[in-house]
Design a protein around this motif. Structure first.
Motif, PDB file in Angstrom:
ATOM      1  N   LEU A  31     -64.526 -83.006  59.885  1.00 32.67           N
ATOM      2  CA  LEU A  31     -63.966 -83.812  60.971  1.00 32.67           C
ATOM      3  C   LEU A  31     -65.044 -84.686  61.595  1.00 32.67           C
ATOM      4  N   SER A  32     -64.645 -85.900  62.007  1.00 33.34           N
ATOM      5  CA  SER A  32     -65.570 -86.836  62.624  1.00 33.34           C
ATOM      6  C   SER A  32     -64.776 -87.871  63.424  1.00 33.34           C
ATOM      7  N   SER A  33     -65.453 -88.591  64.313  1.00 34.21           N
ATOM      8  CA  SER A  33     -64.787 -89.667  65.050  1.00 34.21           C
ATOM      9  C   SER A  33     -64.885 -91.001  64.317  1.00 34.21           C
ATOM     10  N   ARG A  34     -65.511 -90.993  63.139  1.00 33.81           N
ATOM     11  CA  ARG A  34     -65.610 -92.179  62.287  1.00 33.81           C
ATOM     12  C   ARG A  34     -65.282 -91.776  60.860  1.00 33.81           C
ATOM     13  N   PRO A  35     -64.862 -92.742  60.033  1.00 37.49           N
ATOM     14  CA  PRO A  35     -64.602 -92.405  58.625  1.00 37.49           C
ATOM     15  C   PRO A  35     -65.859 -91.845  57.959  1.00 37.49           C
ATOM     16  N   GLN A  36     -65.680 -91.000  56.965  1.00 37.63           N
ATOM     17  CA  GLN A  36     -66.802 -90.400  56.247  1.00 37.63           C
ATOM     18  C   GLN A  36     -67.479 -91.458  55.396  1.00 37.63           C
ATOM     19  N   ALA A  38     -69.994 -89.582  57.905  1.00 40.36           N
ATOM     20  CA  ALA A  38     -70.308 -89.643  59.331  1.00 40.36           C
ATOM     21  C   ALA A  38     -70.720 -88.249  59.776  1.00 40.36           C
ATOM     22  N   PRO A  39     -71.381 -88.139  60.917  1.00 39.01           N
ATOM     23  CA  PRO A  39     -71.748 -86.805  61.409  1.00 39.01           C
ATOM     24  C   PRO A  39     -70.495 -85.951  61.651  1.00 39.01           C
ATOM     25  N   ILE A  40     -70.568 -84.694  61.280  1.00 45.47           N
ATOM     26  CA  ILE A  40     -69.457 -83.767  61.469  1.00 45.47           C
ATOM     27  C   ILE A  40     -69.361 -83.398  62.944  1.00 45.47           C
ATOM     28  N   GLN A  41     -68.133 -83.339  63.464  1.00 44.15           N
ATOM     29  CA  GLN A  41     -67.902 -83.024  64.869  1.00 44.15           C
ATOM     30  C   GLN A  41     -66.873 -81.916  65.008  1.00 44.15           C
ATOM     31  N   THR A  42     -66.928 -81.217  66.152  1.00 44.56           N
ATOM     32  CA  THR A  42     -65.892 -80.244  66.490  1.00 44.56           C
ATOM     33  C   THR A  42     -65.309 -80.529  67.872  1.00 44.56           C
ATOM     34  N   GLU A  43     -65.859 -81.504  68.597  1.00 46.08           N
ATOM     35  CA  GLU A  43     -65.341 -81.886  69.911  1.00 46.08           C
ATOM     36  C   GLU A  43     -65.107 -83.388  69.932  1.00 46.08           C
ATOM     37  N   PHE A  44     -63.950 -83.776  70.539  1.00 48.75           N
ATOM     38  CA  PHE A  44     -63.551 -85.173  70.576  1.00 48.75           C
ATOM     39  C   PHE A  44     -63.006 -85.520  71.947  1.00 48.75           C
ATOM     40  N   PRO A  49     -60.368 -91.664  67.751  1.00 51.06           N
ATOM     41  CA  PRO A  49     -59.605 -91.189  66.596  1.00 51.06           C
ATOM     42  C   PRO A  49     -60.306 -89.962  66.015  1.00 51.06           C
ATOM     43  N   ILE A  50     -59.560 -89.138  65.322  1.00 54.12           N
ATOM     44  CA  ILE A  50     -60.131 -87.973  64.644  1.00 54.12           C
ATOM     45  C   ILE A  50     -59.872 -88.151  63.156  1.00 54.12           C
ATOM     46  N   SER A  95     -58.290 -88.772  52.681  1.00 56.78           N
ATOM     47  CA  SER A  95     -58.774 -89.059  54.034  1.00 56.78           C
ATOM     48  C   SER A  95     -57.560 -89.230  54.921  1.00 56.78           C
ATOM     49  N   LEU A  96     -57.611 -88.656  56.110  1.00 52.96           N
ATOM     50  CA  LEU A  96     -56.525 -88.809  57.050  1.00 52.96           C
ATOM     51  C   LEU A  96     -57.097 -88.921  58.445  1.00 52.96           C
ATOM     52  N   TRP A  97     -56.300 -89.406  59.366  1.00 55.22           N
ATOM     53  CA  TRP A  97     -56.775 -89.534  60.736  1.00 55.22           C
ATOM     54  C   TRP A  97     -55.615 -89.458  61.699  1.00 55.22           C
ATOM     55  N   MET A  98     -55.935 -89.172  62.949  1.00 55.88           N
ATOM     56  CA  MET A  98     -54.939 -89.158  64.016  1.00 55.88           C
ATOM     57  C   MET A  98     -55.543 -89.779  65.261  1.00 55.88           C
ATOM     58  N   ARG A  99     -54.684 -90.255  66.137  1.00 55.95           N
ATOM     59  CA  ARG A  99     -55.119 -90.811  67.416  1.00 55.95           C
ATOM     60  C   ARG A  99     -54.040 -90.469  68.439  1.00 55.95           C
ATOM     61  N   PHE A 100     -54.472 -90.083  69.630  1.00 50.87           N
ATOM     62  CA  PHE A 100     -53.536 -89.821  70.718  1.00 50.87           C
ATOM     63  C   PHE A 100     -53.057 -91.152  71.275  1.00 50.87           C
ATOM     64  N   PRO A 101     -51.811 -91.218  71.773  1.00 45.91           N
ATOM     65  CA  PRO A 101     -51.357 -92.453  72.400  1.00 45.91           C
ATOM     66  C   PRO A 101     -52.185 -92.747  73.644  1.00 45.91           C
TER      67      PRO A 101
END
Length: 135
Positions: A31-36, A38-44, A49-50, A95-101
């Protein structure tokens, strides 16, 4: 309709790579806030976007149904998307992603919600990734 029910999902397939075959697929989610890459993240932050890079290995060559389920803190599935990936040499990736409204934020928030992305391959739970969203 609640704000979480309006969760937007988008998926796009990535290229397949080489690997081996066996009965139980191996699965990896980054998981990351940018496409791979990218640095791996666990908090957003909820405004980011995730992105998730999913790799499955040790699967039979040919098409497989990859299902991604985004689960909110209460465990409720807030979004689900299924796509067909084609395994070559026992491996496939997506690759997939999501974003909150977007919403108006009147005060700074310090609420941290626990989320989980669950990945199923051909209907069976293969792997998951836990992450946190600051609201």
């Amino acid at each position: 309709m609640g704000r979480l029910a309006r969760l937007m999902l988008a998926l796009s397939m990535a290229t397949c790579t080489a690997g081996a075959e066996s009965a139980q697929p191996e699965c990896k989610v980054l998981l990351s806030s940018r496409p791979q890459p990218a640095p791996i993240q666990t908090e957003f932050d909820e405004r980011e976007p995730i992105y998730a890079a999913v790799t499955i290995a040790d699967v039979a060559n040919g098409p497989h149904i990859l299902t991604a389920r985004w689960h909110a803190q209460e465990g409720k599935a807030m979004g689900e998307t299924a796509l067909t990936v084609k395994a070559k040499k026992g491996r496939a990736s997506a690759s997939l992603w999501m974003r909150f409204p977007e919403r108006v934020r009147l005060l700074p928030s310090s609420a941290r919600e626990h989320w989980q992305l669950r990945v199923l391959v051909d209907g069976g739970l293969t792997c998951s990734a836990t992450f946190y969203v600051w609201r």
